[in-house]
Design an enzyme around this catalytic site. Structure first.
Site, PDB file in Angstrom:
ATOM      1  N   ASP A  88      -7.504  -7.787   4.362  1.00  0.00           N
ATOM      2  CA  ASP A  88      -6.642  -8.560   3.468  1.00  0.00           C
ATOM      3  C   ASP A  88      -6.088  -9.822   4.127  1.00  0.00           C
ATOM      4  O   ASP A  88      -5.602 -10.716   3.432  1.00  0.00           O
ATOM      5  CB  ASP A  88      -5.482  -7.697   2.974  1.00  0.00           C
ATOM      6  CG  ASP A  88      -5.920  -6.658   1.952  1.00  0.00           C
ATOM      7  OD1 ASP A  88      -6.947  -6.889   1.283  1.00  0.00           O
ATOM      8  OD2 ASP A  88      -5.250  -5.620   1.829  1.00  0.00           O
TER       9      ASP A  88
ATOM     10  N   GLY B 147      -5.977  -3.396  -8.199  1.00  0.00           N
ATOM     11  CA  GLY B 147      -7.138  -2.593  -7.833  1.00  0.00           C
ATOM     12  C   GLY B 147      -6.738  -1.281  -7.192  1.00  0.00           C
ATOM     13  O   GLY B 147      -7.405  -0.252  -7.374  1.00  0.00           O
TER      14      GLY B 147
ATOM     15  N   ARG C  76     -13.369 -13.622  -2.239  1.00  0.00           N
ATOM     16  CA  ARG C  76     -12.544 -14.363  -1.281  1.00  0.00           C
ATOM     17  C   ARG C  76     -13.369 -15.164  -0.285  1.00  0.00           C
ATOM     18  O   ARG C  76     -12.846 -16.112   0.311  1.00  0.00           O
ATOM     19  CB  ARG C  76     -11.582 -13.408  -0.564  1.00  0.00           C
ATOM     20  CG  ARG C  76     -10.449 -12.946  -1.453  1.00  0.00           C
ATOM     21  CD  ARG C  76      -9.489 -12.025  -0.755  1.00  0.00           C
ATOM     22  NE  ARG C  76      -8.372 -11.654  -1.650  1.00  0.00           N
ATOM     23  CZ  ARG C  76      -7.558 -10.642  -1.431  1.00  0.00           C
ATOM     24  NH1 ARG C  76      -7.705  -9.881  -0.369  1.00  0.00           N
ATOM     25  NH2 ARG C  76      -6.581 -10.376  -2.287  1.00  0.00           N
TER      26      ARG C  76
ATOM     27  N   SER D 182     -13.730   1.456   2.745  1.00  0.00           N
ATOM     28  CA  SER D 182     -12.727   1.158   1.731  1.00  0.00           C
ATOM     29  C   SER D 182     -11.661   2.241   1.717  1.00  0.00           C
ATOM     30  O   SER D 182     -11.940   3.408   1.414  1.00  0.00           O
ATOM     31  CB  SER D 182     -13.372   1.068   0.336  1.00  0.00           C
ATOM     32  OG  SER D 182     -12.386   1.060  -0.675  1.00  0.00           O
TER      33      SER D 182
ATOM     34  N   SER E 225       0.822  -1.209   0.000  1.00  0.00           N
ATOM     35  CA  SER E 225       0.000   0.000   0.000  1.00  0.00           C
ATOM     36  C   SER E 225       0.855   1.259   0.000  1.00  0.00           C
ATOM     37  O   SER E 225       0.572   2.228  -0.718  1.00  0.00           O
ATOM     38  CB  SER E 225      -0.921   0.010   1.224  1.00  0.00           C
ATOM     39  OG  SER E 225      -1.820  -1.067   1.201  1.00  0.00           O
TER      40      SER E 225
END
Length: 430
Positions: A312, A92, A343, A166, A21
């Site tokens: 994640d 993404g 997922r 998000s 990130s």
């Protein structure tokens, strides 16, 4: 490929790959800042290299000597139209965050990616950016990539209550807000990783954060900086869990990022009874050394505000739960459906093929422990985190082989994953 199976123990010390990130954002902030930015410990995984290539195509000079990346920032106003559509690969983060930067430009850009990207919902980013004055459109009027972003140099500020938790959506809005005339207010549904907020400050920008409310006054001018990227706790997670669930194991992980918005997995490990110690170091104690040892784990319920702090890591947490006594329930994790793959379904399908007892739900998983795993054929679905989770699962298999399809996806975030694993099981005497 055939995965390594039947390992009795793991031991040793490894350096975790750099934070994905922060690596993405270091290129982005370096590009939109004025002056030079140097980046050390950059993650040269496929996703982050997609971001680097994207900004080169927008006219930013970026040098990489193998150790340090040097970004010659142009400021927002110095970005140039790409000569052809920009390929974001499997990333993404790239497609969503760059959308916020492109929203304030005076040119149009097309963004596309692989088959996984083509299925990622983008309305969550397009809607707020369009409200600010950009013109973002998906494929044939849908919300799916390829995206065409017609920027608007006269972006308007926005007051936005986020419908989803998000960090990618939040970051896209903040990048646009830095170019808008006036104050933008973003109210998060739940607090998510705050790397973008941290880096706005690091690059000389101003941002106010009060609980879940974020305020940015635009337009702003950023200045190039030196960035040292810490290790990625999402990559560390696979070895944290391996050290806890394999017998007679002890693993030390160096230089792990400890940003509080990312450390939900540590809280979960402690709640499940895991033996874990942390030695904090680095600036503001946001990195450190983590040691894990074989543990007797117990099932728990994971839900609510902790979910964005470990979204994640949920695939590997699910594997950990198969080796805990009792039932583990994961709730409020609908976001797992819109990652590189669904997922929720991927974790349940593939671990159940290996003998686990996992029931998928609308917003999570119900996992029965403690279960013995067996050999079988599995797939990563092209998702790096599913692939790595399945290799850790394979270590528990005592009979039979585990064959993984689409193992190449692991290189997206952890190119040396299998090499690091081999170091640990060799040190463990296997």
């Amino acid at each position: 490929m055939k995965l390594t199976t039947n390992k009795q123990s793991l031991s040793g010390t490894i350096n975790i790959p750099s934070d994905k990130s922060i690596s993405h954002r270091s290129i982005m902030f370096g590009s939109i800042a004025h002056g030079t930015t140097t980046i050390k410990n950059f993650l040269r995984g496929e996703d982050c290299l997609s971001t680097l290539a994207a900004f080169r195509s927008l006219g930013v000079a970026i040098e990489d000597d193998g150790e340090t990346i040097t970004v010659h920032g142009t400021g927002f106003e110095g970005l140039k139209p790409a000569e052809q559509p920009i390929d974001v690969g499997n990333s993404g983060t790239t497609i969503r965050l760059i959308s916020g930067i492109l929203a304030g430009q005076d040119f149009s850009t097309e963004l596309y990616g692989d088959d996984s990207i083509a299925k990622r919902p983008m309305a969550r980013v397009m809607n707020p950016l369009n409200q600010m004055g950009a013109d973002c459109r998906g494929r044939e009027g849908s919300e799916y990539p390829p995206l065409t972003i017609k920027g608007n140099p006269q972006l308007q500020p926005l007051h936005y209550n986020m419908p989803v938790a998000s960090a990618q959506v939040k970051s896209a809005i903040l990048f646009a807000a830095l170019q808008a005339s006036g104050e933008t207010v973003v109210i998060e549904k739940e607090r998510t990783r705050d790397h973008t907020e941290d880096m706005i400050r690091q690059f000389g920008g101003k941002i106010e954060v009060t609980g879940k409310e974020i305020r940015v006054q635009g337009p702003q001018r950023l200045t190039g900086q030196e960035v040292v990227v810490p290790g990625d706790i999402s990559s560390a997670a696979f070895f944290l869990v391996a050290g806890l669930i394999l017998p007679e194991s002890k693993i030390v992980l160096e230089n792990v990022g400890l940003n509080p918005t990312r450390t939900g997995i540590i809280d979960v490990i402690k709640q499940m009874g895991g033996r874990i110690t942390i030695e904090e170091e680095g600036e503001n104690n946001k990195s450190g050394k983590i040691t894990v040892e074989t543990s007797e784990l117990k099932g728990i319920e994971i839900k609510g505000e902790i979910i964005p702090r470990l979204i994640d890591e949920l695939p590997i947490i699910a594997l950990m739960a198969t080796q805990a006594e009792g039932t583990t329930v994961i709730r409020d994790a609908e976001e797992l459906k819109v990652k590189e793959t669904n997922r929720i379904d991927a974790v349940a399908n593939e671990l159940n093929r290996l003998g686990a007892e996992i029931t998928p739900t609308e917003d999570g998983l119900i996992i029965q422990g403690k279960t013995a795993l067996q050999g079988g054929k599995v797939t990563s679905y092209g998702d790096h985190r599913i692939g790595m989770m399945l290799q850790i699962a394979a270590l528990l298999v005592r009979e039979g082989e585990v064959e993984l399809e689409k193992s190449e996806a692991i290189a997206v975030s952890y190119p040396n994953f299998f090499d690091d694993l081999e170091k640990l099981y060799r040190a463990g005497g296997n």
